[in-house]
Scaffold this motif. Sequence first.
Motif, PDB file in Angstrom:
ATOM      1  N   THR A 130      32.393 -32.241  20.964  1.00  0.00           N
ATOM      2  CA  THR A 130      32.629 -30.857  21.379  1.00  0.00           C
ATOM      3  C   THR A 130      32.356 -29.924  20.203  1.00  0.00           C
ATOM      4  O   THR A 130      32.969 -30.062  19.139  1.00  0.00           O
ATOM      5  CB  THR A 130      34.075 -30.679  21.861  1.00  0.00           C
ATOM      6  OG1 THR A 130      34.299 -31.577  22.960  1.00  0.00           O
ATOM      7  CG2 THR A 130      34.329 -29.258  22.314  1.00  0.00           C
ATOM      8  N   SER A 137      35.559 -26.381   7.776  1.00  0.00           N
ATOM      9  CA  SER A 137      35.389 -24.991   8.187  1.00  0.00           C
ATOM     10  C   SER A 137      34.227 -24.392   7.406  1.00  0.00           C
ATOM     11  O   SER A 137      33.852 -24.888   6.339  1.00  0.00           O
ATOM     12  CB  SER A 137      36.664 -24.188   7.927  1.00  0.00           C
ATOM     13  OG  SER A 137      36.867 -24.036   6.529  1.00  0.00           O
ATOM     14  N   ARG A 191      25.913 -30.773  12.104  1.00  0.00           N
ATOM     15  CA  ARG A 191      27.352 -30.822  12.348  1.00  0.00           C
ATOM     16  C   ARG A 191      28.097 -31.152  11.070  1.00  0.00           C
ATOM     17  O   ARG A 191      27.716 -32.043  10.314  1.00  0.00           O
ATOM     18  CB  ARG A 191      27.657 -31.904  13.389  1.00  0.00           C
ATOM     19  CG  ARG A 191      29.090 -31.904  13.853  1.00  0.00           C
ATOM     20  CD  ARG A 191      29.386 -33.081  14.755  1.00  0.00           C
ATOM     21  NE  ARG A 191      29.679 -34.287  13.985  1.00  0.00           N
ATOM     22  CZ  ARG A 191      30.235 -35.375  14.513  1.00  0.00           C
ATOM     23  NH1 ARG A 191      30.527 -35.412  15.799  1.00  0.00           N
ATOM     24  NH2 ARG A 191      30.467 -36.423  13.752  1.00  0.00           N
ATOM     25  N   ASN A 193      28.408 -26.306  25.660  1.00  0.00           N
ATOM     26  CA  ASN A 193      28.434 -27.105  24.418  1.00  0.00           C
ATOM     27  C   ASN A 193      27.176 -26.845  23.591  1.00  0.00           C
ATOM     28  O   ASN A 193      26.525 -27.776  23.081  1.00  0.00           O
ATOM     29  CB  ASN A 193      28.572 -28.599  24.720  1.00  0.00           C
ATOM     30  CG  ASN A 193      29.354 -29.332  23.661  1.00  0.00           C
ATOM     31  OD1 ASN A 193      30.281 -28.793  23.047  1.00  0.00           O
ATOM     32  ND2 ASN A 193      28.988 -30.580  23.430  1.00  0.00           N
ATOM     33  N   SER A 240      32.409 -22.082  13.323  1.00  0.00           N
ATOM     34  CA  SER A 240      33.411 -23.082  13.636  1.00  0.00           C
ATOM     35  C   SER A 240      34.555 -22.362  14.321  1.00  0.00           C
ATOM     36  O   SER A 240      34.554 -21.135  14.428  1.00  0.00           O
ATOM     37  CB  SER A 240      33.897 -23.792  12.371  1.00  0.00           C
ATOM     38  OG  SER A 240      34.784 -22.962  11.647  1.00  0.00           O
ATOM     39  N   ARG A 241      35.550 -23.099  14.739  1.00  0.00           N
ATOM     40  CA  ARG A 241      36.680 -22.457  15.413  1.00  0.00           C
ATOM     41  C   ARG A 241      37.490 -21.616  14.437  1.00  0.00           C
ATOM     42  O   ARG A 241      38.299 -20.791  14.838  1.00  0.00           O
ATOM     43  CB  ARG A 241      37.567 -23.503  16.072  1.00  0.00           C
ATOM     44  CG  ARG A 241      38.169 -24.509  15.138  1.00  0.00           C
ATOM     45  CD  ARG A 241      39.073 -25.459  15.889  1.00  0.00           C
ATOM     46  NE  ARG A 241      39.565 -26.543  15.070  1.00  0.00           N
ATOM     47  CZ  ARG A 241      40.486 -27.393  15.450  1.00  0.00           C
ATOM     48  NH1 ARG A 241      40.997 -27.306  16.642  1.00  0.00           N
ATOM     49  NH2 ARG A 241      40.891 -28.360  14.652  1.00  0.00           N
ATOM     50  N   ARG A 300      30.883 -22.627  24.737  1.00  0.00           N
ATOM     51  CA  ARG A 300      31.609 -23.897  24.798  1.00  0.00           C
ATOM     52  C   ARG A 300      31.424 -24.589  26.143  1.00  0.00           C
ATOM     53  O   ARG A 300      31.444 -25.817  26.203  1.00  0.00           O
ATOM     54  CB  ARG A 300      33.077 -23.654  24.495  1.00  0.00           C
ATOM     55  CG  ARG A 300      33.289 -23.141  23.075  1.00  0.00           C
ATOM     56  CD  ARG A 300      34.705 -23.217  22.608  1.00  0.00           C
ATOM     57  NE  ARG A 300      34.828 -22.782  21.221  1.00  0.00           N
ATOM     58  CZ  ARG A 300      35.952 -22.856  20.524  1.00  0.00           C
ATOM     59  NH1 ARG A 300      37.041 -23.326  21.073  1.00  0.00           N
ATOM     60  NH2 ARG A 300      35.980 -22.443  19.281  1.00  0.00           N
ATOM     61  N   ARG A 354      32.201 -31.597   9.284  1.00  0.00           N
ATOM     62  CA  ARG A 354      33.621 -31.838   9.530  1.00  0.00           C
ATOM     63  C   ARG A 354      34.472 -30.961   8.610  1.00  0.00           C
ATOM     64  O   ARG A 354      35.301 -31.471   7.846  1.00  0.00           O
ATOM     65  CB  ARG A 354      33.953 -33.305   9.310  1.00  0.00           C
ATOM     66  CG  ARG A 354      33.261 -34.243  10.271  1.00  0.00           C
ATOM     67  CD  ARG A 354      33.547 -35.698   9.902  1.00  0.00           C
ATOM     68  NE  ARG A 354      32.967 -36.640  10.838  1.00  0.00           N
ATOM     69  CZ  ARG A 354      33.637 -37.153  11.862  1.00  0.00           C
ATOM     70  NH1 ARG A 354      34.889 -36.829  12.058  1.00  0.00           N
ATOM     71  NH2 ARG A 354      33.046 -37.999  12.673  1.00  0.00           N
ATOM     72  N   ASP A 414      35.068 -28.306  18.002  1.00  0.00           N
ATOM     73  CA  ASP A 414      35.905 -29.110  17.109  1.00  0.00           C
ATOM     74  C   ASP A 414      35.279 -29.301  15.732  1.00  0.00           C
ATOM     75  O   ASP A 414      35.893 -29.926  14.853  1.00  0.00           O
ATOM     76  CB  ASP A 414      36.158 -30.484  17.725  1.00  0.00           C
ATOM     77  CG  ASP A 414      37.017 -30.407  18.979  1.00  0.00           C
ATOM     78  OD1 ASP A 414      36.950 -31.349  19.795  1.00  0.00           O
ATOM     79  OD2 ASP A 414      37.746 -29.400  19.138  1.00  0.00           O
ATOM     80  N   TYR A 415      34.085 -28.784  15.541  1.00  0.00           N
ATOM     81  CA  TYR A 415      33.351 -28.991  14.296  1.00  0.00           C
ATOM     82  C   TYR A 415      32.705 -27.684  13.825  1.00  0.00           C
ATOM     83  O   TYR A 415      32.624 -26.712  14.584  1.00  0.00           O
ATOM     84  CB  TYR A 415      32.245 -30.029  14.484  1.00  0.00           C
ATOM     85  CG  TYR A 415      32.742 -31.413  14.787  1.00  0.00           C
ATOM     86  CD1 TYR A 415      33.086 -31.775  16.084  1.00  0.00           C
ATOM     87  CD2 TYR A 415      32.876 -32.358  13.777  1.00  0.00           C
ATOM     88  CE1 TYR A 415      33.564 -33.041  16.365  1.00  0.00           C
ATOM     89  CE2 TYR A 415      33.343 -33.633  14.056  1.00  0.00           C
ATOM     90  CZ  TYR A 415      33.685 -33.969  15.352  1.00  0.00           C
ATOM     91  OH  TYR A 415      34.151 -35.223  15.613  1.00  0.00           O
TER      92      TYR A 415
END
Length: 127
Positions: free
Chosen positions: A28, A102, A98, A77, A52-53, A74, A100, A31-32
């Motif tokens: 998703t 922020s 992608r 996606n 990012s979120r 979203r 992992r 989430d990244y």
Amino acid sequence: EVQLVESGGGLVLAGGSLRLSCAASGFTVGDYAISWFRQAPGKEREGVSCISRFDDGTFLSESVKGRFTMSSDRAENTVFLQMNSVKPEDTAVYYCARGRFSCSYSGSRKSSTYDYWGQGTQVTVSS
């Protein structure tokens, strides 16, 4: 299986616009961190923008501020890069990747910190 697929590249006149898409599968996007990088012939890969979120469109490159905008859908996606007022120096292969972390992480500008990449889409700006 994690996949990132870019699309939307092509030939555009200087001053024109283009929208790139990065369709994600196997995870998703919310989430990244998802970033756009670009690489011109004979040059190093350069970070363009990150989302990012925690960060809503962080620019990794000063040269695109005020011209490029990053967004995400979203439901689809998918992450987008809206490129306006393009210049010949924007010519490059554009990749999404992608991460992992922020986008405020200092390593977000380094391609080595990303774990998955798309195959790239060519953008050519003619003068």
